[in-house]
Design a protein around this motif. Structure first.
Motif, PDB file in Angstrom:
ATOM      1  N   ILE A 181       0.859  -1.186   0.000  1.00  0.00           N
ATOM      2  CA  ILE A 181       0.000   0.000   0.000  1.00  0.00           C
ATOM      3  C   ILE A 181       0.891   1.231   0.000  1.00  0.00           C
ATOM      4  O   ILE A 181       1.739   1.391   0.881  1.00  0.00           O
ATOM      5  N   VAL A 182       0.714   2.096  -0.986  1.00  0.00           N
ATOM      6  CA  VAL A 182       1.475   3.341  -1.060  1.00  0.00           C
ATOM      7  C   VAL A 182       0.591   4.475  -0.573  1.00  0.00           C
ATOM      8  O   VAL A 182      -0.498   4.704  -1.097  1.00  0.00           O
ATOM      9  N   GLY A 183       1.074   5.167   0.461  1.00  0.00           N
ATOM     10  CA  GLY A 183       0.327   6.271   1.053  1.00  0.00           C
ATOM     11  C   GLY A 183      -0.153   5.917   2.443  1.00  0.00           C
ATOM     12  O   GLY A 183      -1.080   5.120   2.595  1.00  0.00           O
ATOM     13  N   ALA A 184       0.483   6.502   3.465  1.00  0.00           N
ATOM     14  CA  ALA A 184       0.090   6.222   4.849  1.00  0.00           C
ATOM     15  C   ALA A 184      -0.811   7.320   5.384  1.00  0.00           C
ATOM     16  O   ALA A 184      -0.658   7.785   6.516  1.00  0.00           O
ATOM     17  N   GLY A 185      -1.756   7.748   4.540  1.00  0.00           N
ATOM     18  CA  GLY A 185      -2.779   8.670   4.999  1.00  0.00           C
ATOM     19  C   GLY A 185      -3.932   7.896   5.604  1.00  0.00           C
ATOM     20  O   GLY A 185      -3.800   6.717   5.950  1.00  0.00           O
ATOM     21  N   VAL A 186      -5.078   8.550   5.722  1.00  0.00           N
ATOM     22  CA  VAL A 186      -6.239   7.910   6.337  1.00  0.00           C
ATOM     23  C   VAL A 186      -6.632   6.643   5.591  1.00  0.00           C
ATOM     24  O   VAL A 186      -6.796   5.568   6.184  1.00  0.00           O
ATOM     25  N   ILE A 187      -6.770   6.747   4.262  1.00  0.00           N
ATOM     26  CA  ILE A 187      -7.220   5.599   3.469  1.00  0.00           C
ATOM     27  C   ILE A 187      -6.216   4.461   3.525  1.00  0.00           C
ATOM     28  O   ILE A 187      -6.562   3.298   3.749  1.00  0.00           O
ATOM     29  N   GLY A 188      -4.945   4.784   3.315  1.00  0.00           N
ATOM     30  CA  GLY A 188      -3.914   3.752   3.322  1.00  0.00           C
ATOM     31  C   GLY A 188      -3.822   3.021   4.643  1.00  0.00           C
ATOM     32  O   GLY A 188      -3.715   1.786   4.686  1.00  0.00           O
ATOM     33  N   CYS A 189      -3.870   3.762   5.748  1.00  0.00           N
ATOM     34  CA  CYS A 189      -3.773   3.131   7.075  1.00  0.00           C
ATOM     35  C   CYS A 189      -5.001   2.287   7.380  1.00  0.00           C
ATOM     36  O   CYS A 189      -4.893   1.207   7.971  1.00  0.00           O
ATOM     37  N   GLU A 190      -6.177   2.776   6.997  1.00  0.00           N
ATOM     38  CA  GLU A 190      -7.391   1.997   7.253  1.00  0.00           C
ATOM     39  C   GLU A 190      -7.341   0.658   6.523  1.00  0.00           C
ATOM     40  O   GLU A 190      -7.615  -0.395   7.105  1.00  0.00           O
ATOM     41  N   TYR A 191      -6.992   0.685   5.236  1.00  0.00           N
ATOM     42  CA  TYR A 191      -6.928  -0.571   4.486  1.00  0.00           C
ATOM     43  C   TYR A 191      -5.784  -1.461   4.954  1.00  0.00           C
ATOM     44  O   TYR A 191      -5.894  -2.691   4.915  1.00  0.00           O
ATOM     45  N   ALA A 192      -4.691  -0.866   5.407  1.00  0.00           N
ATOM     46  CA  ALA A 192      -3.581  -1.670   5.932  1.00  0.00           C
ATOM     47  C   ALA A 192      -4.038  -2.512   7.115  1.00  0.00           C
ATOM     48  O   ALA A 192      -3.696  -3.697   7.221  1.00  0.00           O
ATOM     49  N   THR A 193      -4.836  -1.922   8.013  1.00  0.00           N
ATOM     50  CA  THR A 193      -5.283  -2.674   9.185  1.00  0.00           C
ATOM     51  C   THR A 193      -6.329  -3.718   8.819  1.00  0.00           C
ATOM     52  O   THR A 193      -6.356  -4.808   9.400  1.00  0.00           O
ATOM     53  N   VAL A 194      -7.182  -3.422   7.841  1.00  0.00           N
ATOM     54  CA  VAL A 194      -8.181  -4.406   7.403  1.00  0.00           C
ATOM     55  C   VAL A 194      -7.498  -5.629   6.813  1.00  0.00           C
ATOM     56  O   VAL A 194      -7.786  -6.772   7.190  1.00  0.00           O
ATOM     57  N   PHE A 195      -6.574  -5.408   5.874  1.00  0.00           N
ATOM     58  CA  PHE A 195      -5.937  -6.546   5.206  1.00  0.00           C
ATOM     59  C   PHE A 195      -5.024  -7.329   6.152  1.00  0.00           C
ATOM     60  O   PHE A 195      -4.940  -8.549   6.065  1.00  0.00           O
ATOM     61  N   SER A 196      -4.352  -6.641   7.074  1.00  0.00           N
ATOM     62  CA  SER A 196      -3.502  -7.377   8.023  1.00  0.00           C
ATOM     63  C   SER A 196      -4.346  -8.268   8.919  1.00  0.00           C
ATOM     64  O   SER A 196      -3.959  -9.391   9.254  1.00  0.00           O
ATOM     65  N   LEU A 197      -5.535  -7.784   9.296  1.00  0.00           N
ATOM     66  CA  LEU A 197      -6.419  -8.581  10.139  1.00  0.00           C
ATOM     67  C   LEU A 197      -6.980  -9.780   9.376  1.00  0.00           C
ATOM     68  O   LEU A 197      -7.315 -10.806   9.963  1.00  0.00           O
ATOM     69  N   MET A 198      -7.078  -9.643   8.052  1.00  0.00           N
ATOM     70  CA  MET A 198      -7.555 -10.742   7.210  1.00  0.00           C
ATOM     71  C   MET A 198      -6.436 -11.715   6.832  1.00  0.00           C
ATOM     72  O   MET A 198      -6.648 -12.645   6.053  1.00  0.00           O
ATOM     73  N   GLY A 199      -5.243 -11.478   7.380  1.00  0.00           N
ATOM     74  CA  GLY A 199      -4.148 -12.425   7.175  1.00  0.00           C
ATOM     75  C   GLY A 199      -3.188 -12.072   6.071  1.00  0.00           C
ATOM     76  O   GLY A 199      -2.239 -12.828   5.805  1.00  0.00           O
ATOM     77  N   SER A 200      -3.387 -10.940   5.392  1.00  0.00           N
ATOM     78  CA  SER A 200      -2.465 -10.528   4.336  1.00  0.00           C
ATOM     79  C   SER A 200      -1.174  -9.969   4.946  1.00  0.00           C
ATOM     80  O   SER A 200      -1.198  -9.321   5.997  1.00  0.00           O
ATOM     81  N   LYS A 201      -0.077 -10.196   4.267  1.00  0.00           N
ATOM     82  CA  LYS A 201       1.186  -9.573   4.634  1.00  0.00           C
ATOM     83  C   LYS A 201       1.177  -8.174   4.041  1.00  0.00           C
ATOM     84  O   LYS A 201       1.148  -8.003   2.826  1.00  0.00           O
ATOM     85  N   VAL A 202       1.202  -7.150   4.898  1.00  0.00           N
ATOM     86  CA  VAL A 202       1.007  -5.768   4.455  1.00  0.00           C
ATOM     87  C   VAL A 202       2.293  -4.971   4.586  1.00  0.00           C
ATOM     88  O   VAL A 202       2.919  -4.952   5.650  1.00  0.00           O
ATOM     89  N   THR A 203       2.673  -4.295   3.504  1.00  0.00           N
ATOM     90  CA  THR A 203       3.776  -3.344   3.524  1.00  0.00           C
ATOM     91  C   THR A 203       3.213  -1.972   3.205  1.00  0.00           C
ATOM     92  O   THR A 203       2.579  -1.774   2.167  1.00  0.00           O
ATOM     93  N   LEU A 204       3.434  -1.018   4.109  1.00  0.00           N
ATOM     94  CA  LEU A 204       2.896   0.338   3.961  1.00  0.00           C
ATOM     95  C   LEU A 204       4.048   1.280   3.635  1.00  0.00           C
ATOM     96  O   LEU A 204       4.956   1.484   4.446  1.00  0.00           O
ATOM     97  N   VAL A 205       4.014   1.839   2.426  1.00  0.00           N
ATOM     98  CA  VAL A 205       5.088   2.702   1.938  1.00  0.00           C
ATOM     99  C   VAL A 205       4.623   4.154   1.989  1.00  0.00           C
ATOM    100  O   VAL A 205       3.521   4.480   1.530  1.00  0.00           O
ATOM    101  N   ASN A 206       5.463   5.037   2.533  1.00  0.00           N
ATOM    102  CA  ASN A 206       5.093   6.440   2.647  1.00  0.00           C
ATOM    103  C   ASN A 206       6.289   7.311   2.313  1.00  0.00           C
ATOM    104  O   ASN A 206       7.414   7.041   2.745  1.00  0.00           O
ATOM    105  N   GLY A 207       6.062   8.368   1.549  1.00  0.00           N
ATOM    106  CA  GLY A 207       7.155   9.224   1.098  1.00  0.00           C
ATOM    107  C   GLY A 207       7.746  10.104   2.176  1.00  0.00           C
ATOM    108  O   GLY A 207       8.875  10.580   2.044  1.00  0.00           O
ATOM    109  N   ARG A 208       7.001  10.330   3.249  1.00  0.00           N
ATOM    110  CA  ARG A 208       7.483  11.160   4.354  1.00  0.00           C
ATOM    111  C   ARG A 208       7.867  10.284   5.540  1.00  0.00           C
ATOM    112  O   ARG A 208       7.372   9.163   5.677  1.00  0.00           O
TER     113      ARG A 208
END
Length: 478
Positions: A181-208
């Motif tokens: 997931i590129v973008g650790a804003g509201v949308i990116g963080c929300e989906y990161a937690t959903v997919f991690s809870l569903m068992g996906s291996k999540v990498t969150l990339v952010n430019g800042r």
């Protein structure tokens, strides 16, 4: 349809629908133009409600809220499928869209489907679907409320199957083993937690190097700790310079190429780094208007554009771009169009909620803002696990934090991370708005056991510090 309307609204999202409803409630003739067959805009169909429904579904299917409750983890009887994950999303969005239409029908708002574009300051042309003849509408006032869509960076091969934006991610056909997931804003963080809870291996990339900077730093630290505990990997600061799709052993794999020369392979890729206003197709040039960067339209405090009878609200005008603020912006705009008394302005203090797992939310001053302003403050803290309700729930983490003026003891800010944080914040919002003192908060009687006792405990923690008393273990209430 009528020969002329008091108000023409283009867009049926939260801002447009509420504006149309308020004007019609006060007896104004209203036409609402919506290009999609289903009302509700992104808030109902692709943004706010769908993503929050996925969050609730992920929590239920994973048994996340049951951890620590009975000493065992609840697991579903069968492997969770994407059909399980998306079932409630379909139901909730459909019911909400139907409800919007019913309300507008009751208020006798004329709903016209098609792409609306400006002809002049009082005329809108609507191009219906399937090539039907255009419809021309006349109106005293025009409200632009066409919302926004995900910004698609050039060069990224969005295919709606392996490479997604925040719209197409709602139409996936399987839960990925891994996702970048590129973008650790509201949308990116929300989906990161959903997919991690569903068992996906999540990498969150952010430019800042930082993220969600409007959230209090201590609260954000707890969120990040919990996200990492669930397996989310943060790569910050890093930028994705390119994305490619290739086939390995008969299976398509997405590769994200980062600016440090490294590459990450995953089953799916989600680009969630911003949105752009839906101004294309509005023909703004016909009335002398021009959209700025990312499709933003400039307005004054009444949401009036430089064309005096044309207003704009919601995502089209930029920050904060929330469904909640958009609704009231629509109401305020209608108030000033027709000289009503109801909604002169939106509140200057409003809650900001991020529906991650766990939720984080805030109202008022953060510690970082207080330090930047050289403003003195005291901090009161109350932990979920130290309250009777928290123990009943099996809460293993969660914090409510109050910032207060050290002299007047007025509440300056409230910040929460944990279960139903976005629900709990509204009481804190009133405390900040009305500058209620922590002594008053501590003196209020709260139902027991409830999480609202967190307010009492945090308030007592400030009083304790003010009086120079020692820290207490567990509950901060005397």
């Amino acid at each position: 349809m009528k020969p002329a309307y008091d108000l023409i609204v283009i867009g049926s999202g939260p801002a447009g629908a509420k504006a149309a409803g308020l004007a019609a409630f006060y007896g104004k003739s209203v036409a609402l133009v919506e290009k999609e067959p289903r009302l509700g805009g992104a808030g109902t169909n692709t943004g706010t409600l769908p993503s929050k429904t996925l969050k609730a579904t992920a929590i239920f299917l994973s048994g996340f809220n049951d951890r620590g409750l009975f000493g065992v983890e609840r697991r579903p009887e069968h492997a969770v499928s994407v059909k399980d994950l998306l079932f409630r999303k379909v139901t909730v969005t459909s019911e909400q869209a139907d409800d919007i239409r019913r309300n507008l029908d009751v208020l006798k708002v004329d709903i016209i489907q098609g792409q609306g574009s400006l002809v002049d300051a009082h005329t809108v042309q609507v191009q219906p679907p399937q090539g039907a003849a255009p419809v021309v509408l006349k109106g005293e006032f025009i409200l632009l409320a066409t919302g926004s869509r995900p910004w698609r960076i050039p060069g990224v091969p969005f295919d709606g199957s392996h490479v997604h934006d925040s719209d197409t991610i709602l139409e996936i056909d399987h839960i990925p083993d891994s996702i970048v997931i590129v973008g650790a804003g509201v949308i990116g963080c929300e989906y990161a937690t959903v997919f991690s809870l569903m068992g996906s291996k999540v990498t969150l990339v952010n430019g800042r190097p930082d993220f969600l900077t409007f959230i209090d730093g201590e609260i954000l630290g707890i969120l990040r700790q919990q996200m990492e505990k669930e397996g989310v990997k943060f790569l910050m600061p890093n930028r994705a310079q390119g994305v490619s799709i290739c086939e390995h052993d008969g299976k398509k794999v997405v590769t994200a190429h980062l600016d440090d020369g490294s590459a990450i392979e995953a089953d799916m890729f989600l680009y969630a780094a911003g949105r752009i206003g839906n101004t294309d197709g509005l023909n703004l040039e016909a009335v002398g208007l021009k959209a700025g960067e990312r499709g933003i339209i400039a307005v004054d405090e009444q949401y009036r554009t430089p064309v005096s009878n044309i207003f704009a609200v919601g995502d089209l005008i930029g920050f904060p771009a929330l469904a909640s603020t958009g609704m009231d912006q629509g109401r305020v705009a209608v108030t000033h169009m027709f000289n009503l008394a109801e909604f002169q302005r939106i509140d200057q203090v409003f809650p900001m909620g991020v529906y991650t797992i766990p939720e984080v939310t805030c109202a008022g001053l953060t510690e970082e803002e207080a330090k930047k302003q050289n403003k003195k403050y005291l901090v009161g803290r109350a932990w979920y696990k130290d309250t009777p309700r928290g123990r009943i729930m099996g809460a293993q983490f969660g914090l409510l934090k109050i910032l207060a003026d050290p002299d007047s003891l007025a509440v300056l800010g409230v910040h929460i991370v944990g279960r139903i944080a976005a629900e709990l914040i509204h009481f804190g919002l009133l405390l900040v708005e009305d500058q209620v003192t922590v002594t008053r908060v501590a003196g209020m009687i709260y139902n027991q056991p409830t999480l609202h006792e967190l307010y009492k405990n945090a308030a007592f923690d400030v009083v304790r510090q003010k009086q120079g008393l020692p820290a207490m273990n567990g509950s901060s209430a005397f």
